[in-house]
Design a protein around this motif. Structure first.
Motif, PDB file in Angstrom:
ATOM      1  N   GLN A 146       0.700  -1.135   0.145  1.00 46.20           N
ATOM      2  CA  GLN A 146       0.033  -0.036   0.056  1.00 46.20           C
ATOM      3  C   GLN A 146       0.803   1.384   0.136  1.00 46.20           C
TER       4      GLN A 146
ATOM      5  N   ARG B 295       5.653  -1.900 -10.405  1.00 47.24           N
ATOM      6  CA  ARG B 295       4.554  -2.417 -10.000  1.00 47.24           C
ATOM      7  C   ARG B 295       5.012  -3.891 -10.141  1.00 47.24           C
TER       8      ARG B 295
ATOM      9  N   GLU C 247       2.147   1.653  -3.587  1.00 52.93           N
ATOM     10  CA  GLU C 247       1.068   2.091  -4.550  1.00 52.93           C
ATOM     11  C   GLU C 247       0.520   3.407  -4.289  1.00 52.93           C
ATOM     12  N   GLU C 248       0.538   3.858  -2.808  1.00 51.56           N
ATOM     13  CA  GLU C 248       0.207   5.456  -2.819  1.00 51.56           C
ATOM     14  C   GLU C 248       1.400   6.396  -3.396  1.00 51.56           C
TER      15      GLU C 248
ATOM     16  N   GLY D 155       0.865   6.363  -7.147  1.00 53.29           N
ATOM     17  CA  GLY D 155      -0.364   7.163  -7.374  1.00 53.29           C
ATOM     18  C   GLY D 155       0.032   8.400  -7.506  1.00 53.29           C
TER      19      GLY D 155
ATOM     20  N   TYR E 298       5.598   3.086 -14.780  1.00 53.49           N
ATOM     21  CA  TYR E 298       5.057   2.817 -13.582  1.00 53.49           C
ATOM     22  C   TYR E 298       4.637   1.252 -13.498  1.00 53.49           C
ATOM     23  N   ASP E 299       4.111   0.494 -14.716  1.00 52.15           N
ATOM     24  CA  ASP E 299       3.690  -0.754 -14.571  1.00 52.15           C
ATOM     25  C   ASP E 299       4.924  -1.869 -14.209  1.00 52.15           C
TER      26      ASP E 299
END
Length: 261
Positions: free
Chosen positions: A109, A133, A112-113, A116, A129-130
């Motif tokens: 999290q 991830r 991810e934040e 984002g 970005y992918d």
């Protein structure tokens, strides 16, 4: 000293909770909170007063120190960090809750934040970005070894360490603390990237045994997170030059390569 937090309640509450925990559960020197005002009657922000620290900033005097003196301070930071990490929380994540049951969930999290935030501001990363991830997801299993939420100061670098007469007399800036994996502490960053300095003295002061393969993977994930913070914050802080951005992009490329991409 007046500490006004424009970012809202969350950072101020986190710092107050961190200061309370450190003062009540350890012997680590921190300023004392003497007054808190969240009424917004005096100014349009929450604020608090804490005691003044009559000392030098370690980062500001580092160039004047002999290697033996620098190593002694690094060992001291290692010992202080270990003591901070003895504080155990009820859940992973924010000091003020509610938190997550697993470290994997909390760390993913956090990443991810952060991603984002970068996407919303259009911050360009040296990898897509992918891709970031995917790299994190590919190594997320290593996070499952962490089962006990420990206090992590995270931002304990020389710039947040105050010294006087050869001693560490206070650590400051606690708003980024959370419950997580002690290996995420800044002092260990150099163990996977010499660009963050030599972690030998810090690790010796901490009393840390050599890392396992899974621990090295986790530390690389934490360096990836750190590089993302250093890249993305340049936009939010409206940096007027690209020095930090370019340096942090190099760290991100370096860490992604260590993680196999």
């Amino acid at each position: 000293m007046l500490d006004a937090v424009d970012a809202g309640d969350e950072l101020l509450l986190a710092e107050l909770e961190a200061l309370r925990l450190v003062r009540e559960r350890t012997k680590v020197p921190v300023p004392e909170v003497v007054f808190v005002d969240r009424s917004h009657e005096v100014c349009d922000a929450d604020y608090f007063f804490m005691t003044y620290v009559d000392a030098d900033n370690l980062n500001a005097v580092s160039d004047t120190l002999a290697k033996a003196e620098s190593d002694a301070y690094a060992e001291g930071l290692g010992a202080i960090t270990r003591e901070l990490n003895t504080i155990v929380g009820a859940a992973f994540g924010s000091l003020t809750g509610p938190g997550d049951r697993t470290w994997r969930a909390a760390f993913l999290q956090m990443v991810e934040e952060l991603l984002g935030d970068g996407e919303r501001r259009g911050v360009v990363l040296p990898h897509g970005y992918d891709v970031i991830r995917a790299v994190v997801a590919a190594h997320a299993d290593s996070l499952d070894e962490v089962t006990e939420p420990r206090f992590v100061e995270w931002d304990l670098w020389p710039g947040n360490c105050m010294v006087r007469d050869g001693r560490i007399v206070a650590i400051i800036e606690h708003e980024r603390a959370f419950y997580g994996d002690p290996l995420m502490e800044f002092g260990f960053a150099g163990s996977e990237s010499s660009a963050y300095g030599d972690a030998t003295a810090f690790t010796r002061g901490y009393g840390r045994r050599p890392f396992t393969a899974a621990e090295r993977t986790r530390r690389r994930l934490y360096n990836l997170h750190l590089a993302l913070v250093q890249i993305i914050e340049t936009n939010f802080r409206a940096h007027t030059n690209t020095e930090q951005y370019e340096w942090a992009c190099a760290r991100l490329r370096e860490t992604v390569a260590l993680l196999g991409r």
